[in-house]
Scaffold this active site. Sequence first.
Site, PDB file in Angstrom:
ATOM      1  N   LYS A   1       0.835  -1.206   0.000  1.00  0.00           N
ATOM      2  CA  LYS A   1       0.000   0.000   0.000  1.00  0.00           C
ATOM      3  C   LYS A   1       0.866   1.251   0.000  1.00  0.00           C
ATOM      4  O   LYS A   1       1.868   1.325   0.717  1.00  0.00           O
ATOM      5  CB  LYS A   1      -0.917  -0.037   1.228  1.00  0.00           C
ATOM      6  CG  LYS A   1      -1.967   1.062   1.290  1.00  0.00           C
ATOM      7  CD  LYS A   1      -2.856   0.830   2.505  1.00  0.00           C
ATOM      8  CE  LYS A   1      -3.953   1.870   2.646  1.00  0.00           C
ATOM      9  NZ  LYS A   1      -4.841   1.570   3.801  1.00  0.00           N
TER      10      LYS A   1
ATOM     11  N   SER B   1     -10.028  -0.421   6.553  1.00  0.00           N
ATOM     12  CA  SER B   1      -9.291  -0.271   5.296  1.00  0.00           C
ATOM     13  C   SER B   1      -8.735  -1.556   4.720  1.00  0.00           C
ATOM     14  O   SER B   1      -8.337  -1.589   3.556  1.00  0.00           O
ATOM     15  CB  SER B   1      -8.155   0.733   5.477  1.00  0.00           C
ATOM     16  OG  SER B   1      -8.667   2.038   5.622  1.00  0.00           O
TER      17      SER B   1
ATOM     18  N   SER C   1      -9.364   1.780   2.496  1.00  0.00           N
ATOM     19  CA  SER C   1      -8.384   2.516   1.723  1.00  0.00           C
ATOM     20  C   SER C   1      -7.312   1.621   1.075  1.00  0.00           C
ATOM     21  O   SER C   1      -6.482   2.115   0.319  1.00  0.00           O
ATOM     22  CB  SER C   1      -7.694   3.550   2.619  1.00  0.00           C
ATOM     23  OG  SER C   1      -7.044   2.920   3.710  1.00  0.00           O
TER      24      SER C   1
END
Length: 466
Positions: A80, A179, A155
């Site tokens: 990420k 997330s 996210s």
Amino acid sequence: MSEMFDWSAVALAEKVRRRAIGAVEVVEATLSRIDAVNPSLNAVCTVAREQAVAAARALDGRLARGEDGGPLAGVPLGVKDVIDTAGIRTTYGSPRHARHVPEADALTVARAKAAGAIVIGKTNTPEFAAGASTFNAVFGATRNPWNPEHSPGGSTGGGAAALAARMIWLAEGTDLGGSLRVPAAFCGVVGLRPTPGRVPSVPVPVADDPWQVNGPMARTALDVAALLDVQSGFSSDHPLSVPSTPVSDEVARYDVRGRRYAWCPDVARIGVDPEIEARCREAVRDLEGAGAIVEEIDLDLSSAREAFLAMRGLWFVGQHYERIDDLDGFGVNVANNIRLGLATTVRDLARADRLRSDNWRRLAAVLRRYDALLTPCVPVEPFAADQNYPTEIAGKPMRTYIDWVAPTFVFSIMGVPAASVPAGLSAAGLPVGLQIVGPRFHEGRVLGIAHAVERLRPIGRPALAG
């Protein structure tokens, strides 16, 4: 080589270790796959082409000399874009950092690389991971492999989309309010929020942050367990860090027969789309058919919504303390969360702590009586890719832009492990996620149940994945 993309991460690593396939061969095929598929999804925002090939060559060399390749030998990993990677651009989804290249890996990345995983690139995220839909001003929006007109959630949306599209085998992400779980639900993969302290978060601005955790995502529960085992373990650099035992064997052996689970369709009291609830109920019935004992309960954790908002505001102020007088440099989600935090009083925080404690006691009572709690992960189907958030659920208006993910964030502030596993597909052919919540540090049990669900309810693959 096309069959390679259907292998699990565990199986791929085993083949690389015994040199049935070369790490360079895996990486080159993966890079070709990203080149072909990623333009329609925008899931991998920075491709670490040269670094990945170099790492694969080094691994092949070690294996040729008879050295151990590690439990994740040769497995392509997406990281990420809020997690630091040495020598690979890390933007945090923010124009402020569009050219930022860290000098050192975050601890979870270093541990994955030491276990043989190969960082193939960075996966897209909203700015500073603020939001449950994945778009930012640096790279734009990520799209859902099951239908590119829809959002992959957030996210860790880039990681989930890349996994579902067979561009990577493992993804590292973070989870504050959901997330890792929300995008797993939207993209039909498995995402786990570990108990705070199991996976040390280093570096972070606030050393003893108990809210945001690092964690794993993959296409199967066993692959999630394999990455979790590598990420976990004590670190003297993280004050919440605790020693951890591996969970992979427990996940593989877990048997649902005779286990008692609680089922509650709407713990946050925000409403649930009827089709989402129906798919999750079907998964629960399948567990009963496999020998589990499931009881529907009435568990009201709705007041934890207020507690989370206050604590989230404080968290954002702490994370961005040096820049709180320059909010114009942030996107709307980050700026508004900081404003919320600055407007929060000590009295508000004290009330939030009391509400959190009240809800913790309710949840703890359930987890003493049952082995786990089952509930829908996300109460809506994936929405349009250019939409920030849904404004209503089953006719109920949302109070805030983040209220729709209350079914995940109410558990975040309890400090318990929670995972999302595919429960089926909607009539529109979009994934639905079942959330599994267990007692603190019982990640093996949570993933064991997820492993059972995915075997009972396989969803196949998106058409885009071939």
